[in-house]
Design an enzyme around this catalytic site. Structure first.
Site, PDB file in Angstrom:
ATOM      1  CG  ASP A  72     -21.325  10.857 -17.302  1.00 55.44           C
ATOM      2  OD1 ASP A  72     -20.430  10.281 -16.640  1.00 55.44           O
ATOM      3  OD2 ASP A  72     -21.739  10.412 -18.390  1.00 55.44           O
ATOM      4  CB  CYS A  90      -0.929   0.006   1.205  1.00 52.50           C
ATOM      5  SG  CYS A  90      -2.079  -1.388   1.237  1.00 52.50           S
TER       6      CYS A  90
END
Length: 195
Positions: free
Chosen positions: A110, A18
């Protein structure tokens, strides 16, 4: 807001893979910004842990320019992670074992989910691939008559969608196209760099 978003989760703060992922994404933040794309990390660790971990990330990746360039959302109760499908399904009801997976979502302006990638905890993500996908999505939004083939990168040939009629090609692709002859005799592979 008229921006693309890359929302991604990681298994835990203060873990090696990570650390490399969030570091590489931070190093490449300007590439995302050029594509009108905002990075947003989701963590099930506490907010106070993020400060120390970000300092570790910046130490491990000294080529991160300036301040850490994107937020890490703290979701210690795992509510958002569960709602977004970013939690390990087998352990989602066990807070001791319910870690987030390496989920990554690309959302267009959108508010549509355009890509979902899930990696195992053992495998770090490829930042170049994430950028390549954004380039492809943005290209086909601008020019919906094309699609990008396997291993495509910007500048490579794109493929013309089968629904484009031959008689429309000169107007849509004035610089020309190539037709690939197939053993079947069908002409369905048409390529161009006119995009």
């Amino acid at each position: 807001m008229n921006r693309w978003v890359v929302l991604f989760s990681h298994p835990a703060d203060f873990t090696p893979v990570c650390t490399t992922e969030l570091g590489r994404l931070a190093v490449h933040e300007s590439h995302f910004s050029k594509r009108n794309t905002k990075l947003l990390a989701l963590s099930v660790d506490q907010l106070c842990d993020h400060v120390d971990w970000v300092n570790d990330i910046k130490s491990y990746c000294p080529d991160i320019p300036g301040d850490f360039p994107y937020p890490i959302v703290a979701d210690p109760e795992r509510k958002l992670a569960v709602e977004l499908g970013m939690i390990d399904e087998a352990a989602k009801d066990d807070p001791e074992r319910a870690f987030t997976i390496r989920a990554l979502y690309i959302v267009s302006p959108d508010h549509r989910l355009r890509l979902s990638m899930h990696y195992p905890t053992s495998t770090g993500r490829n930042v170049d691939e994430i950028l390549r996908v954004i380039d492809s999505l943005q290209l086909v939004d601008r020019k919906p008559q094309v699609v990008t083939p396997a291993n495509w990168t910007p500048g490579d040939k794109v493929m013309i969608v089968p629904s484009v009629k031959e008689e429309d090609i000169p107007e849509l692709f004035p610089k020309g196209i190539e037709r690939v002859l197939m053993p079947s005799g069908k002409v369905y592979v048409r390529t161009t760099t006119d995009y």
